[in-house]
Structure formats: structure tokens, C-alpha cells
Design a protein around this motif. Structure first.
Motif, short mmCIF file in Angstrom:
data_model
loop_
_atom_site.label_atom_id
_atom_site.label_comp_id
_atom_site.label_asym_id
_atom_site.label_seq_id
_atom_site.Cartn_x
_atom_site.Cartn_y
_atom_site.Cartn_z
N SER A 119 17.25 3.60 27.48
CA SER A 119 18.44 2.64 27.45
C SER A 119 19.86 2.80 28.91
N SER A 120 19.93 4.25 29.10
CA SER A 120 20.43 4.13 30.28
C SER A 120 20.83 3.01 31.40
N LYS A 121 19.75 3.20 31.59
CA LYS A 121 19.12 2.58 33.13
C LYS A 121 19.52 0.85 32.92
N ILE A 122 19.38 0.18 30.88
CA ILE A 122 19.15 -1.18 31.13
C ILE A 122 21.39 -0.47 30.84
N ALA A 123 21.98 -0.26 30.25
CA ALA A 123 23.36 -0.29 30.04
C ALA A 123 23.62 -0.68 31.85
N ILE A 124 23.40 0.20 32.60
CA ILE A 124 24.06 0.48 34.11
C ILE A 124 23.26 -0.99 34.80
N TYR A 125 22.12 -1.68 34.43
CA TYR A 125 21.88 -2.71 35.66
C TYR A 125 22.86 -3.65 34.79
N THR A 126 22.65 -4.26 33.72
CA THR A 126 23.71 -5.02 32.91
C THR A 126 24.95 -4.83 33.54
N THR A 127 25.67 -3.50 33.48
CA THR A 127 26.81 -3.87 34.28
C THR A 127 26.94 -4.46 35.80
#
Length: 247
Positions: A119-127
Motif C-alpha cells: 500500500s505504501s508503494k501504491i501511494a508513492i507511485y500514485t504521488t
């Protein structure tokens, strides 16, 4: 503008995904919502107001969006819904981020997230995706203004050259200027508050003489002016002080 609108929808979805991803990290990813602190930190009010001014300063795209709408009567409704969604999005992210990391929250909450969580990776890539989806829509009014000023709007080659130069300069500034939070606060206080609060209010009073009569409308305009001047003066001073002290 019709094609850019599809990209902006992707930016909206990316913002919502980012919020839900951060909430998922806090609720399921093991971080939790256990941080506590003071409800109000008065020394941070100028910076907070400057950041708010920056977040609500998309006014440059309004004329372009209005002119491209098939049904212009829905423009006011679009603005209301947009501001409501943004307010909810900002508020949820602020509360969730503070409950997760408290005073240790960095200028970008994704820098606090544990990188091993999906979920952290998704948040970072979404940013990373978010600004790409919004960049063209935000920069279009600036490019149009430059082309009209130089009187080269009919030259496709020069138009491409101007867009390329603006894109490259944006990347260079983003890579070379540190202190993301302080720079955003400085932009919000020095430029955004002036362009979205002070100047529109003064122009409105200048154009519509009836608004100068004492009443609720004049009181609201004066209140906006006071807040705008406060952010422009105090916010700029605090932001510059923070940047200099961080050098």
C-alpha cells in the motif's frame, strides 16, 4: 481541452487512491493512528495558511475550463463540487497523516511510509503519477498567454518549443530547489494569496461600485482582503525565514 480533461480525471482518481492508500497503511499496514499532540500550534498558522492558499490556487485554469465547457451554466456547480472534494481530501489527509506520524510528519507524508508495504508503494507511485496527470491542464493557460504576448499562436513549431522550454525549466527547478514544504508555503503566501484573494477582491471593488456600499458583501470582501494581506506578508516572512534557516 477535451483531451486534457481525461488526464485531469486520472489526477483526481490518483489523489483519492493516495488518500485511501495512506489510510490503509495506518489501519492495516501496522503503523496505526496512535500519535497525539497539541490541537493548535500558533507558530505554524502562517505556514498552514500559506499551504492552504497554494492548494486552492488553481484559478488560472478557470477561464480555459469555462470557455471549453459545452454547458457553461454548470460552471458554478462544477466549482462548488471541486472545492468540496478538495476540502474533504485535504482534511482527511491532514488528520490521518497527523494521527499516524504526529510531529514527525514530513513535508510529503509518503516519505514517512514504510516502503516494504504494498500500500505504501501504491501511494508513492500514485504521488508520481498525480502531477503528470495535472501538469498539462495547469500549464496550458500560461502557454496560451505567452503565445498571445509574443503573437506566435499560429506557429506550431514555436508553440512546441515554448512548451518544451517550460517543461524542462520546471524539471530543473524541481530537481535543484530543496525544502519542498517551505517552497510550497512561500509560493502560496507570496503568489497564490495575491492572485486569488487580494487582487480579485480589489478588482471586484473597482469594477462593481455597488459592492462598496456598507453591507454583508463588503464585510466579506474586506475579510478576504485582510486574510490575503496577512498571508502575503506574514506567510512570506515566515517561509523565507524557514528556507534561510534550513540552508
Amino acid at each position: 481541452m477535451g483531451l486534457l480533461c481525461y488526464g485531469s480525471v486520472g489526477g483526481v482518481m490518483a489523489s483519492l487512491i493516495l488518500v485511501f492508500s495512506v489510510m490503509w497503511v495506518g489501519g492495516v499496514g501496522g503503523v496505526g493512528f496512535h500519535e497525539r499532540g497539541s490541537v493548535m500550534k500558533w507558530s505554524g498558522i502562517p505556514t498552514a495558511l500559506s499551504l492552504f492558499a497554494f492548494c486552492y490556487s488553481g484559478h488560472s485554469v478557470y477561464p480555459t475550463i469555462y470557455a471549453s465547457m459545452a454547458d457553461k451554466t454548470k460552471f458554478s456547480r462544477v466549482l462548488f463540487v471541486s472545492f468540496a472534494v478538495c476540502t474533504i481530501n485535504y482534511g482527511v489527509m491532514a488528520v490521518v497523516g497527523y494521527l499516524m506520524f504526529g510531529q514527525a510528519t514530513k513535508s510529503q507524508v509518503t516519505l514517512n511510509l514504510p516502503v516494504e508495504n504494498m500500500s505504501s508503494k501504491i501511494a508513492i507511485y500514485t504521488t508520481l503519477i498525480n502531477p503528470l496527470a495535472k501538469y498539462a491542464l495547469i500549464i496550458t493557460p500560461l502557454v496560451n498567454a505567452i503565445e498571445e504576448w509574443l503573437q506566435v499562436s499560429k506557429s506550431r513549431f514555436i508553440g512546441i518549443l515554448i512548451r518544451t522550454v517550460i517543461l524542462i525549466s520546471t524539471v530543473i527547478i524541481a530537481l535543484t530547489v530543496p525544502y519542498f514544504g517551505y517552497v510550497v508555503a512561500l509560493t502560496g503566501s507570496f503568489l497564490s494569496s495575491s492572485a486569488t484573494m487580494v487582487l480579485p477582491s480589489l478588482c471586484y471593488l473597482k469594477i462593481f461600485k455597488s459592492s462598496r456600499r456598507w453591507g454583508l458583501e463588503l464585510v466579506m470582501i474586506l475579510a478576504i482582503l485582510v486574510v490575503g494581506v496577512f498571508i502575503a506578508v506574514i506567510g512570506t516572512y515566515v517561509s523565507m525565514k524557514q528556507i534561510v534557516s534550513s540552508l
